[in-house]
Motif scaffolding. Structure first.
Motif, PDB file in Angstrom:
ATOM      1  N   SER A 154      32.725 -33.184 -27.226  1.00 28.48           N
ATOM      2  CA  SER A 154      31.793 -34.144 -26.634  1.00 28.48           C
ATOM      3  C   SER A 154      32.439 -35.496 -26.375  1.00 28.48           C
ATOM      4  O   SER A 154      31.795 -36.387 -25.823  1.00 28.48           O
ATOM      5  CB  SER A 154      30.570 -34.319 -27.545  1.00 28.48           C
ATOM      6  N   GLY A 155      33.684 -35.665 -26.800  1.00 27.11           N
ATOM      7  CA  GLY A 155      34.377 -36.936 -26.618  1.00 27.11           C
ATOM      8  C   GLY A 155      34.283 -37.845 -27.815  1.00 27.11           C
ATOM      9  O   GLY A 155      34.735 -38.992 -27.768  1.00 27.11           O
ATOM     10  N   MET A 156      33.685 -37.353 -28.909  1.00 30.45           N
ATOM     11  CA  MET A 156      33.574 -38.151 -30.136  1.00 30.45           C
ATOM     12  C   MET A 156      34.893 -38.118 -30.890  1.00 30.45           C
ATOM     13  O   MET A 156      35.602 -37.109 -30.881  1.00 30.45           O
ATOM     14  CB  MET A 156      32.445 -37.594 -31.002  1.00 30.45           C
ATOM     15  N   ARG A 157      35.205 -39.223 -31.551  1.00 35.08           N
ATOM     16  CA  ARG A 157      36.479 -39.303 -32.251  1.00 35.08           C
ATOM     17  C   ARG A 157      36.329 -39.674 -33.729  1.00 35.08           C
ATOM     18  O   ARG A 157      37.310 -39.845 -34.430  1.00 35.08           O
ATOM     19  CB  ARG A 157      37.403 -40.307 -31.543  1.00 35.08           C
ATOM     20  N   TYR A 158      35.099 -39.744 -34.203  1.00 36.20           N
ATOM     21  CA  TYR A 158      34.848 -39.872 -35.637  1.00 36.20           C
ATOM     22  C   TYR A 158      33.480 -39.294 -35.933  1.00 36.20           C
ATOM     23  O   TYR A 158      32.648 -39.097 -35.024  1.00 36.20           O
ATOM     24  CB  TYR A 158      34.972 -41.314 -36.126  1.00 36.20           C
ATOM     25  N   ALA A 159      33.221 -38.973 -37.208  1.00 40.45           N
ATOM     26  CA  ALA A 159      31.952 -38.351 -37.579  1.00 40.45           C
ATOM     27  C   ALA A 159      31.559 -38.801 -38.975  1.00 40.45           C
ATOM     28  O   ALA A 159      32.411 -39.018 -39.841  1.00 40.45           O
ATOM     29  CB  ALA A 159      32.060 -36.836 -37.517  1.00 40.45           C
ATOM     30  N   VAL A 160      30.252 -38.926 -39.187  1.00 38.65           N
ATOM     31  CA  VAL A 160      29.698 -39.421 -40.451  1.00 38.65           C
ATOM     32  C   VAL A 160      28.636 -38.446 -40.941  1.00 38.65           C
ATOM     33  O   VAL A 160      27.740 -38.062 -40.170  1.00 38.65           O
ATOM     34  CB  VAL A 160      29.074 -40.818 -40.267  1.00 38.65           C
ATOM     35  N   LEU A 161      28.706 -38.057 -42.204  1.00 42.07           N
ATOM     36  CA  LEU A 161      27.751 -37.132 -42.816  1.00 42.07           C
ATOM     37  C   LEU A 161      26.970 -37.823 -43.929  1.00 42.07           C
ATOM     38  O   LEU A 161      27.522 -38.620 -44.691  1.00 42.07           O
ATOM     39  CB  LEU A 161      28.495 -35.927 -43.409  1.00 42.07           C
ATOM     40  N   THR A 162      25.699 -37.476 -44.043  1.00 42.67           N
ATOM     41  CA  THR A 162      24.856 -38.004 -45.125  1.00 42.67           C
ATOM     42  C   THR A 162      25.236 -37.348 -46.450  1.00 42.67           C
ATOM     43  O   THR A 162      24.716 -36.293 -46.806  1.00 42.67           O
ATOM     44  CB  THR A 162      23.370 -37.727 -44.832  1.00 42.67           C
ATOM     45  N   ALA A 163      26.120 -37.985 -47.192  1.00 41.86           N
ATOM     46  CA  ALA A 163      26.500 -37.468 -48.504  1.00 41.86           C
ATOM     47  C   ALA A 163      25.317 -37.492 -49.461  1.00 41.86           C
ATOM     48  O   ALA A 163      25.146 -36.596 -50.298  1.00 41.86           O
ATOM     49  CB  ALA A 163      27.654 -38.293 -49.078  1.00 41.86           C
ATOM     50  N   HIS A 172      21.948 -44.133 -32.731  1.00 41.43           N
ATOM     51  CA  HIS A 172      20.839 -43.549 -31.978  1.00 41.43           C
ATOM     52  C   HIS A 172      20.649 -42.072 -32.314  1.00 41.43           C
ATOM     53  O   HIS A 172      21.592 -41.362 -32.657  1.00 41.43           O
ATOM     54  CB  HIS A 172      21.078 -43.680 -30.474  1.00 41.43           C
ATOM     55  N   THR A 173      19.391 -41.642 -32.182  1.00 41.41           N
ATOM     56  CA  THR A 173      19.027 -40.245 -32.365  1.00 41.41           C
ATOM     57  C   THR A 173      18.890 -39.559 -31.012  1.00 41.41           C
ATOM     58  O   THR A 173      18.776 -40.199 -29.967  1.00 41.41           O
ATOM     59  CB  THR A 173      17.680 -40.132 -33.090  1.00 41.41           C
ATOM     60  N   LEU A 174      18.821 -38.242 -31.048  1.00 43.50           N
ATOM     61  CA  LEU A 174      18.532 -37.489 -29.837  1.00 43.50           C
ATOM     62  C   LEU A 174      17.056 -37.566 -29.469  1.00 43.50           C
ATOM     63  O   LEU A 174      16.706 -37.568 -28.291  1.00 43.50           O
ATOM     64  CB  LEU A 174      18.930 -36.019 -30.011  1.00 43.50           C
ATOM     65  N   ASN A 175      16.190 -37.617 -30.504  1.00 49.35           N
ATOM     66  CA  ASN A 175      14.751 -37.522 -30.219  1.00 49.35           C
ATOM     67  C   ASN A 175      13.879 -38.441 -31.079  1.00 49.35           C
ATOM     68  O   ASN A 175      12.668 -38.225 -31.174  1.00 49.35           O
ATOM     69  CB  ASN A 175      14.279 -36.077 -30.394  1.00 49.35           C
ATOM     70  N   ASP A 196      17.454 -37.646 -22.253  1.00 49.43           N
ATOM     71  CA  ASP A 196      18.236 -36.941 -21.246  1.00 49.43           C
ATOM     72  C   ASP A 196      19.724 -37.227 -21.462  1.00 49.43           C
ATOM     73  O   ASP A 196      20.100 -38.365 -21.777  1.00 49.43           O
ATOM     74  CB  ASP A 196      17.797 -37.418 -19.856  1.00 49.43           C
ATOM     75  N   PRO A 197      20.604 -36.231 -21.311  1.00 50.55           N
ATOM     76  CA  PRO A 197      22.047 -36.481 -21.478  1.00 50.55           C
ATOM     77  C   PRO A 197      22.567 -37.611 -20.605  1.00 50.55           C
ATOM     78  O   PRO A 197      23.456 -38.360 -21.019  1.00 50.55           O
ATOM     79  CB  PRO A 197      22.677 -35.137 -21.109  1.00 50.55           C
ATOM     80  N   ALA A 198      22.026 -37.750 -19.382  1.00 50.03           N
ATOM     81  CA  ALA A 198      22.472 -38.836 -18.504  1.00 50.03           C
ATOM     82  C   ALA A 198      22.144 -40.193 -19.113  1.00 50.03           C
ATOM     83  O   ALA A 198      22.927 -41.147 -19.007  1.00 50.03           O
ATOM     84  CB  ALA A 198      21.832 -38.699 -17.126  1.00 50.03           C
ATOM     85  N   LEU A 199      20.980 -40.296 -19.762  1.00 50.76           N
ATOM     86  CA  LEU A 199      20.615 -41.546 -20.440  1.00 50.76           C
ATOM     87  C   LEU A 199      21.568 -41.818 -21.595  1.00 50.76           C
ATOM     88  O   LEU A 199      22.020 -42.957 -21.795  1.00 50.76           O
ATOM     89  CB  LEU A 199      19.178 -41.463 -20.949  1.00 50.76           C
ATOM     90  N   LEU A 200      21.904 -40.806 -22.357  1.00 53.65           N
ATOM     91  CA  LEU A 200      22.807 -40.987 -23.495  1.00 53.65           C
ATOM     92  C   LEU A 200      24.193 -41.437 -23.035  1.00 53.65           C
ATOM     93  O   LEU A 200      24.825 -42.287 -23.677  1.00 53.65           O
ATOM     94  CB  LEU A 200      22.895 -39.690 -24.301  1.00 53.65           C
ATOM     95  N   ALA A 232      19.934 -29.676 -29.054  1.00 52.58           N
ATOM     96  CA  ALA A 232      21.054 -30.511 -29.495  1.00 52.58           C
ATOM     97  C   ALA A 232      22.370 -29.947 -28.981  1.00 52.58           C
ATOM     98  O   ALA A 232      23.241 -30.689 -28.508  1.00 52.58           O
ATOM     99  CB  ALA A 232      21.069 -30.609 -31.021  1.00 52.58           C
ATOM    100  N   ARG A 233      22.530 -28.630 -29.074  1.00 54.91           N
ATOM    101  CA  ARG A 233      23.764 -28.011 -28.588  1.00 54.91           C
ATOM    102  C   ARG A 233      23.933 -28.245 -27.087  1.00 54.91           C
ATOM    103  O   ARG A 233      25.029 -28.574 -26.614  1.00 54.91           O
ATOM    104  CB  ARG A 233      23.769 -26.503 -28.891  1.00 54.91           C
ATOM    105  N   ALA A 234      22.843 -28.074 -26.339  1.00 58.59           N
ATOM    106  CA  ALA A 234      22.924 -28.259 -24.886  1.00 58.59           C
ATOM    107  C   ALA A 234      23.240 -29.707 -24.532  1.00 58.59           C
ATOM    108  O   ALA A 234      24.009 -29.978 -23.595  1.00 58.59           O
ATOM    109  CB  ALA A 234      21.607 -27.826 -24.243  1.00 58.59           C
ATOM    110  N   THR A 235      22.665 -30.648 -25.286  1.00 62.57           N
ATOM    111  CA  THR A 235      22.921 -32.065 -25.030  1.00 62.57           C
ATOM    112  C   THR A 235      24.388 -32.396 -25.276  1.00 62.57           C
ATOM    113  O   THR A 235      25.027 -33.078 -24.454  1.00 62.57           O
ATOM    114  CB  THR A 235      22.022 -32.941 -25.914  1.00 62.57           C
ATOM    115  N   LEU A 236      24.940 -31.933 -26.385  1.00 64.75           N
ATOM    116  CA  LEU A 236      26.348 -32.212 -26.678  1.00 64.75           C
ATOM    117  C   LEU A 236      27.262 -31.575 -25.636  1.00 64.75           C
ATOM    118  O   LEU A 236      28.273 -32.164 -25.245  1.00 64.75           O
ATOM    119  CB  LEU A 236      26.703 -31.724 -28.077  1.00 64.75           C
ATOM    120  N   ARG A 237      26.910 -30.376 -25.184  1.00 67.67           N
ATOM    121  CA  ARG A 237      27.729 -29.736 -24.141  1.00 67.67           C
ATOM    122  C   ARG A 237      27.711 -30.547 -22.852  1.00 67.67           C
ATOM    123  O   ARG A 237      28.740 -30.720 -22.198  1.00 67.67           O
ATOM    124  CB  ARG A 237      27.237 -28.313 -23.876  1.00 67.67           C
TER     125      ARG A 237
END
Length: 428
Positions: free
Chosen positions: A79-88, A254-257, A271-275, A305-310
């Motif tokens: 998706s072009g992301m270069r870092y990720a954060v998880l809720t530990a 930001h969230t997806l929804n 919408d993916p275009a908005l994101l 979510a999968r479709a949005t990231l794609r």
């Protein structure tokens, strides 16, 4: 996630550089926990004033058999992301890591250390790693009951509780996270609010402990004391953020929804275009975007979510250099356009497609070459002298001297957000 983030700026003990963070520009947030099984918002226990016994029905059935950190890492990278954060650990106190300080963990419930799986998978894909840790804890017996606590208004308010013991617990868990999983690039604390602030968290001491354990780590602003970057949530800045006249490093969350955790019946997906526009606007204003996904109760991403990231990934595959490593431009963008810039490459993003001609003030004599970024096709341009309009000598002057005019195809390119790459004459 949170309430309103606190204001912040870089502090004296901050790492020497936020360069990697500002170059990355785009990150993935992952909110996952027991609340994902309820499937009605990550604040479900507080919202429904649920007792611990009632909430534990999720603990008894927690089975993240579809949680695949490697798949998440690939989706983030594509998706072009270069870092990720998880809720530990989120507000409910449930930990996705093994802790010697509590049995309320995924390791005790399932035998799986999901933080370990996440950290290893992200590193394997070359992504920077971040962990989220909630300062709230509705499970801990010493966390005092306040307006957010599920047990507010019950007899539990009369129980003796000691925030000093809770602070020691928090520090112990932070030590576990920052000594047991190798290098952690970012730590996202959440969150300070009127009833509990820096004093309740022991914020200065906690931040000092973090710096001592991992000197290069970046820490956000939600301890209530200055951190390394500020975190506007569900709000999109439309200009660079400053404090005392100095620009600060920031990340829009930001969230997806609208929900951070999995919310089965919430279909208000952006919408993916908005994101993509939100990502570009963040970069154009000198900030980052971190976009959240909330896996289902079994740990998988839902189809939307999968479709949005794609879809974002399809755009990023062709346009990533207009955001990654780019930042704000000193040039004034045309109406409805957004500029980002990397060296002598100026990127014009066009949410609204113009009719054939696009006028760029101040760029006459400063552009060597122009092309649509998605396919590398040349865009022809001309310069106006301010005395006539092209193709119509009888028309009144419409643009000032120094204007560069692009001649665009009539048909809008079939991408989420068209981008024109302008090669400037000389380094800027």
């Amino acid at each position: 996630m949170t309430g309103v983030p606190t204001d912040s700026a870089d502090c004296a003990e901050s790492p020497d550089s936020t360069a990697w963070f500002e170059a990355a520009r785009f990150g993935l947030f992952v909110h996952f926990g027991l609340y994902s099984m309820a499937a009605r918002h990550e604040w479900v226990r507080s919202r429904e004033a649920m007792s611990q016994e009632a909430y534990d029905r999720y603990l008894d059935r927690f089975d993240p058999d579809l949680f695949d950190a490697r798949q998440l890492a690939r989706a983030a990278k594509e998706s072009g992301m270069r870092y990720a954060v998880l809720t530990a650990k989120h507000h409910d106190g449930f930990c996705l890591f093994g802790s010697a300080l509590t049995d309320y963990t995924s390791v005790r419930a399932t035998g799986r250390d999901l933080v370990r799986e996440f950290v290893d998978a992200m590193r394997a894909e070359g992504l920077r790693v971040g962990l989220y840790y909630s300062l709230l804890d509705w499970h801990h017996p010493d966390f005092t009951i306040d307006e957010h606590h599920p047990l507010r208004g019950t007899a539990a308010e009369e129980e003796p509780r000691d925030m000093a013991r809770y602070r020691a617990y928090m520090e112990g868990q932070i030590r576990e996270l920052l000594t047991g999983y190798g290098k952690i690039d970012t730590l996202f604390f959440d969150f300070t609010y009127p009833e509990k602030g820096p004093e309740e968290w022991g914020a200065e001491h906690l931040l000092s402990t973090v710096r001592a354990l991992q000197p290069d780590i970046l820490v956000n602003d939600r301890l209530g004391v200055p951190g390394d970057y500020v975190t506007p949530e569900q709000y999109q800045p439309d200009r660079p953020l400053e404090r005392a006249g100095e620009r600060v490093t920031w990340e829009a969350c930001h969230t997806l929804n609208g929900s951070w955790g999995y919310d089965r019946d919430n279909h208000d997906y952006k919408d993916p275009a908005l994101l993509v526009r939100m990502l570009v606007q963040s970069v154009a204003c000198g900030g980052n975007l971190i976009l959240n996904v909330g896996p289902t109760g079994r740990g998988a991403l839902d189809p939307q979510a999968r479709a949005t990231l794609r879809a974002i990934g399809d755009w990023s595959a062709l346009h990533e250099r207009s955001v990654r490593g780019a930042g704000p431009s000193a040039h004034e963008a045309p109406a409805a356009g957004l500029y980002t810039q990397a060296g002598n490459r100026l990127y014009l993003h066009l949410p609204v497609w113009p009719l054939k001609h696009l006028h760029l003030p101040g760029l006459a004599g400063r552009v060597r070459y122009a092309q649509l970024l998605h396919d590398g096709s040349e865009i022809l341009f001309s310069e106006l002298d301010g005395t006539r309009h092209e193709h119509n000598n009888l028309a009144p002057p419409s643009q000032p001297a120094g204007t560069l005019t692009l001649t665009l195809p009539i048909a809008r390119p079939d991408v989420l957000l068209p981008v024109i790459e302008l090669e400037l004459d000389g380094a800027e």
